[in-house]
Design a protein around this motif. Sequence first.
Motif, PDB file in Angstrom:
ATOM      1  N   ASP A   1       2.401 -22.747  46.214  1.00 48.24           N
ATOM      2  CA  ASP A   1       2.250 -24.160  46.348  1.00 48.24           C
ATOM      3  C   ASP A   1       2.586 -24.452  48.003  1.00 48.24           C
ATOM      4  OD1 ASP A   1       2.082 -24.093  43.564  1.00 48.24           O
ATOM      5  OD2 ASP A   1       2.846 -26.064  43.573  1.00 48.24           O
TER       6      ASP A   1
ATOM      7  N   ARG B   1      -4.112 -16.343  45.256  1.00 45.62           N
ATOM      8  CA  ARG B   1      -4.053 -17.590  45.888  1.00 45.62           C
ATOM      9  C   ARG B   1      -4.318 -17.695  47.298  1.00 45.62           C
ATOM     10  NH1 ARG B   1       0.444 -20.697  42.125  1.00 45.62           N
ATOM     11  NH2 ARG B   1      -1.076 -20.616  40.367  1.00 45.62           N
TER      12      ARG B   1
ATOM     13  N   ASP C   1       4.773 -17.938  42.982  1.00 42.49           N
ATOM     14  CA  ASP C   1       4.330 -19.539  42.464  1.00 42.49           C
ATOM     15  C   ASP C   1       4.762 -20.420  43.351  1.00 42.49           C
ATOM     16  OD1 ASP C   1       3.838 -21.609  40.931  1.00 42.49           O
ATOM     17  OD2 ASP C   1       5.283 -21.264  39.265  1.00 42.49           O
TER      18      ASP C   1
ATOM     19  N   VAL D   1      -4.361 -24.009  41.749  1.00 41.42           N
ATOM     20  CA  VAL D   1      -2.947 -23.766  41.802  1.00 41.42           C
ATOM     21  C   VAL D   1      -2.202 -25.311  41.191  1.00 41.42           C
ATOM     22  CG1 VAL D   1      -1.007 -24.046  43.661  1.00 41.42           C
ATOM     23  CG2 VAL D   1      -3.020 -22.451  44.008  1.00 41.42           C
TER      24      VAL D   1
END
Length: 334
Positions: free
Chosen positions: A232, A96, A228, A259
């Motif tokens: 974000d 990410r 996670d 995401v």
Amino acid sequence: MELCVILGDGVGQEVVPAAVRVLQAVLPDVRLHYANAGYDCLKEHGTPLPDETVELATRCRAVLFGAADSPSFPVEGYYSPIIRLRRHLKTYANVRPTRHLPVPTSRFGVDLVVVRENTEDLYVVDEQTDADGGRSTAQKIITRDATERFAHLTYQMARRAERERVTIVHKANILPQSDGLFRRVALEVGEQYPDIQTDELLVDTAAYWMVKEPTRFDMILTSNLYGDILSDMAAAWGGGLGMAPALNLGDDAAIAEPVHGAAPDIAGQGIANPTAMIMSMMMLIRHHWHLPEVADRLRAAVRATLSDGDHTADIMMEGAISTEMFTDRVISHL
Ligand code: NAI
Ligand code: MG
């Protein structure tokens, strides 16, 4: 090249077709196979992830996944299709990146990647509740094997991307066995990559620095839940969830999946930002299909669109254009 395309729920229905239009402009020969998954799929077909979808995804080895609406309470027959699919395709890392983009909501100088272990931790979803409903437990699983292979992939990716530092994020002070194992194995693997600096942070401290000084991060190596949450947070610096891409990556399979989730608050209005989905697809093209020139073209087109001031409503209400129109502009820049 074969691609399994899963729109899923909510804005997935809008951002996936947008990404597919962009794909067809750069790689018209990719064969598309559409499949179902998600909460609406449960209501329609009695399962959130039909066998045909799993078979198609397994055969294609490359998947575009929009989003799945996962209720925050138990629903008979429901489980998260994306967690199941990640595990099934052995996409054991979730990559990410957050990089400054030319929009007012993005922070200048940020260029970091959160790499998240994708198969274990609390995401094994093994929960129990006792008979009177007053006590629940959830299993957190960390294994040496999964941590090792995931850490190697992360360091190899750091090397390819010429990154200088990997920060291992954990909470081993409170969980010295499970997070302690994760930390120990990650540090052992890090020693095998002396060209890359390794340091470590507790997850709460990492969260603090992510807000206060995000430019201090290069690559973050962490377990499933922390990754996670931190990704974000990082997404806010890239311009918001509508701009945050992700790739689930294994040795021979990849799932491009932004995401963000199903965004029920804006779904169906034609205003969702397709950037996260387009950039997730770009990552699949780069890291799974190994076509860096095509990926670079896509990235340049998205940046040029944003530099022109074109944007969707999540970035700024004033002057916002629709999902469709934004996608047209990206295609015109290719
Ligand atoms: P969310 O990511 O769907 O939305 C959070 C906020 O970001 C909302 O205000 C939404 O409007 C905005 N947003 C998200 N994507 C956007 C886009 N492309 N363009 C513009 N704005 C965007 O998270 P939320 O609301 O907590 O969850 C909604 C549902 O999605 C839940 O059922 C959740 O379980 C599911 N979800 C699914 C994921 C997946 O399929 N991988 C990941 C995260 C959540
Ligand atoms: Mg998330």
